[in-house]
Design an enzyme around this catalytic site. Structure first.
Site, PDB file in Angstrom:
ATOM      1  CE  LYS A 185      -3.095   3.178   0.885  1.00  0.00           C
ATOM      2  NZ  LYS A 185      -2.155   4.316   1.021  1.00  0.00           N
ATOM      3  CD  GLU A 260      12.280   4.868   8.981  1.00  0.00           C
ATOM      4  OE1 GLU A 260      12.150   5.872   9.707  1.00  0.00           O
ATOM      5  OE2 GLU A 260      12.362   4.910   7.754  1.00  0.00           O
ATOM      6  CB  CYS A 294      12.597   9.951   9.372  1.00  0.00           C
ATOM      7  SG  CYS A 294      13.116   8.467   8.499  1.00  0.00           S
ATOM      8  CD  GLU A 393       9.612  13.449  11.460  1.00  0.00           C
ATOM      9  OE1 GLU A 393      10.564  12.892  10.895  1.00  0.00           O
ATOM     10  OE2 GLU A 393       8.550  12.865  11.748  1.00  0.00           O
TER      11      GLU A 393
END
Length: 488
Positions: A185, A260, A294, A393
Site C-alpha cells: 500500500k 520506521e 526522518c 518533527e
C-alpha cells in the site's frame, strides 16, 4: 495501464479495475496531473490479502535459488527502464533528476539485487549441544538443536512518500527473499512508481498473488491492509501518530510489526569539530529531499565556543543552494510533496518566530518558481529545547540551533527527545566522539559523517520505531525463529 492512462490495481496476478474509480496524482513542482491512481475498496484490499495468503503456501516452499533469480531479473528490468522510471519518480515526488535516478530508482533496484543474494543466506544456525540428566522430561542424553528462520507469512508493506522506489524495495525485496508474500500500500501522494515496480516483478516471473499492490487517497485501503485477518505482519514507514494507530490494530491480532517512524535527529557539534564538515552534513537537511527525510540532522546542538561560526557557515551553505524546478540542471532544492505539507512547514517556521527563535535565513517562500510547493531552506537560531520547533518533527528544509556548554549538557539535550532514530556527533577528539555516541539514545549514530553503512541495522529507539532492517537484519525482520531439538 488502461486506455485512459489510469492505473489498475494489481491483485492476484491480475490488473484489476478499482471499485471506487481513480484520483489524480499531482506533480509538486508544476501542480499538473502526473497520472491517475486507483481507489481500492475495502473488499478489493481483502481480495489482495487473500490472494497473498493463497500464494504463500507455494512461494514459501520455492527454492531460494528460484526466488533469487526472480529478484535479480526484476532489478535488471527496473534498471533497463531507468530513464522512464526516474522521470516518473521525479514528477510524482518532486525529487531532483539526480536524486530520482541515483537515490530512488537505482537504490531501489540495488536493494532487489542485494536481497537476491540474501535469499541464498543460510536460514539455519546450529545451537551448542546440551547434556540433559534423566528426569521428568525423559532419559539422559545429549540434545542437539537448530534455530531456523521461517517466513512470517503475508506482509502488508505501507510505504512513505519521500522515496517511492527505495522505501518499497527495502520492504518488498527482503520479504520476498525470505519466502513471504506481500500486499503493498504505497503513500497516496506518489504511488505510480510502485506499479512500475510491480510490472517489473511480474515480467521477471513472480507467481500470481506473491506481490499485490493496492492504493487509495484516503485511509480505507490502508486500514483494510492492516486489519485483514489474512495479514501476519505489517511493515510501515511514516509518522509516529499513524504508526501508533497501526500498532494498536496489530496488537489486537498479535500481528508482527516493523515500524520506521519519525525522527528529530540531533547533531552534536563540539568546539573542536571540523565546522566545514559539520555544516555540509547538517546542510543536507536543506538539500536532500527538501528535508523530507526522518534521518536528517534537523536539531543542531552546538557548543558555545563555535556557535556563531557554525551558524554563519550554515547560513552560507543555505544561501548557495539553487531552489527550483527539480528537472532543471543544477537544482538542489525541489518542492515539498504537497500544498498541505508546504503550509504545515511554513506554520512551524511562524511558530518558531512566535516562540522567540531568530530566522537567520529563509522563512519566506523562495523567489522564482511561480507554481509548485516550494519552501526556502530555513535556519532558526536562538532556540531552546522547550520550543515546539525543536521538539517536533517538521519534515522540511528547516534546521534549528540550540547552544550547550559542556559534554554532559550536550548529551542530555540530545537525549531529551521523544525520538531516537539517527543522531550525529562532530568532534576531532575521536575518543570523545565515540564516548558521546555510546550515550545517545538513538538507533544509529554518525560520527563525523552523515553517511551510512548499508549492511548496518537501521531502526529507532523510543517513538522512532520498532524493529531493525537493512542488510541481513531485514531478512531477520521478515522471519520467525523456530527451534528444532533432537536427541543425540
Amino acid at each position: 495501464m488502461s486506455d485512459d492512462g489510469a492505473r489498475r490495481l494489481f491483485i492476484g496476478g491480475r490488473w484489476t479495475e478499482p471499485d471506487h474509480g481513480h484520483y489524480e496524482v499531482i506533480d509538486p513542482a508544476t501542480e499538473e496531473v502526473v497520472g491517475r491512481a486507483p481507489e481500492a475498496s475495502r473488499e478489493q484490499v481483502y481480495a489482495a490479502t487473500a490472494a497473498a495468503r493463497e500464494a504463500f503456501a507455494t512461494w514459501s516452499r520455492t527454492r531460494p535459488e528460484e526466488r533469487a533469480e526472480i529478484l535479480d531479473r526484476a532489478a535488471g528490468l527496473m534498471l533497463r527502464d531507468l530513464d522512464g522510471n526516474a522521470a516518473l519518480a521525479r514528477a510524482e515526488s518532486g525529487a531532483t533528476t539526480a536524486t530520482a535516478r541515483g537515490m530512488q530508482v537505482a537504490v531501489g533496484a540495488g536493494r532487489f539485487r542485494r536481497y537476491a543474494r540474501g535469499a541464498l543466506e543460510p536460514v539455519e544456525e546450529a545451537i551448542t549441544p546440551q547434556i540433559n540428566e534423566a528426569g521428568p522430561m525423559g532419559r539422559a542424553g545429549v540434545f542437539g538443536a537448530l534455530a531456523v528462520r521461517q517466513p512470517v507469512g503475508v506482509v502488508t508493506c505501507i510505504t512513505s512518500y519521500n522515496n517511492p522506489w527505495a522505501n518499497p524495495a527495502g520492504k518488498v525485496a527482503p520479504a520476498l527473499a525470505m519466502g513471504n508474500t506481500v500486499v503493498v500500500k504505497p503513500a497516496p501522494q506518489d504511488p505510480l512508481s510502485v506499479y512500475r515496480m510491480a510490472e517489473a516483478l511480474e515480467a521477471a516471473g513472480v507467481p500470481p498473488g506473491v506481490v499485490n499492490v493496492v492504493t487509495g487517497s484516503g485511509p480505507e485501503a490502508g486500514e483494510a491492509a492492516v486489519d485483514s485477518g489474512d495479514v501476519d505482519m505489517v511493515s510501515f514507514t511514516g509518522s509516529t501518530a499513524v504508526g501508533q494507530r497501526i500498532a494498536e490494530v496489530c496488537g489486537r491480532g498479535m500481528k508482527r510489526q516493523l515500524m520506521e517512524l519519525g525522527g528529530k535527529g540531533a547533531a552534536l557539534v563540539f568546539d573542536d569539530a571540523d565546522l566545514d564538515s559539520a555544516a555540509a552534513g547538517i546542510g543536507t537537511t536543506f538539500s536532500f529531499y527538501s528535508g523530507q527525510i526522518c534521518t536528517a540532522p534537523t536539531r543542531v546542538l552546538v557548543q558555545r565556543g563555535v556557535h556563531d561560526a557554525l551558524i554563519e557557515k550554515l547560513a552560507g551553505y543555505a544561501g548557495h543552494l539553487k531552489v527550483g524546478d527539480p528537472a532543471a540542471r543544477g537544482t538542489v532544492v525541489g518542492p515539498v510533496i504537497s500544498a498541505a505539507h508546504r503550509d504545515r512547514v511554513e506554520s512551524y517556521v511562524e511558530l518558531g518566530r512566535k516562540e522567540g527563535a531568530r530566522v537567520v535565513t529563509g522563512g519566506e517562500r523562495p523567489a522564482g518558481p511561480e507554481r509548485g510547493f516550494y519552501v526556502a531552506p530555513t535556519l532558526l537560531a536562538d532556540c531552546t529545547n522547550e520550543m515546539r520547533v525543536v521538539r517536533e518533527e517538521i519534515f522540511g528544509p528547516v534546521v534549528v540551533v540550540v547552544p550547550f556548554d559542556d559534554e554532559e549538557e550536550g548529551i542530555a539535550l540530545a537525549n531529551d527527545s521523544d525520538y531516537g532514530l539517527i543522531d550525529y556527533v562532530w568532534s576531532s577528539d575521536v575518543a570523545r566522539a565515540f564516548r558521546a555516541a555510546r550515550r545517545l539514545r538513538a538507533g544509529g549514530v554518525g560520527v563525523n559523517t552523515i553517511g551510512r553503512n548499508m549492511e548496518a541495522p537501521f531502526g529507532g529507539f523510543k517513538q522512532s520505531g520498532v524493529g531493525r532492517d537493512v542488510g541481513s537484519y531485514a531478512l531477520h525482520a521478515y522471519s520467525e525463529l523456530q527451534s528444532i531439538v533432537w536427541p543425540g
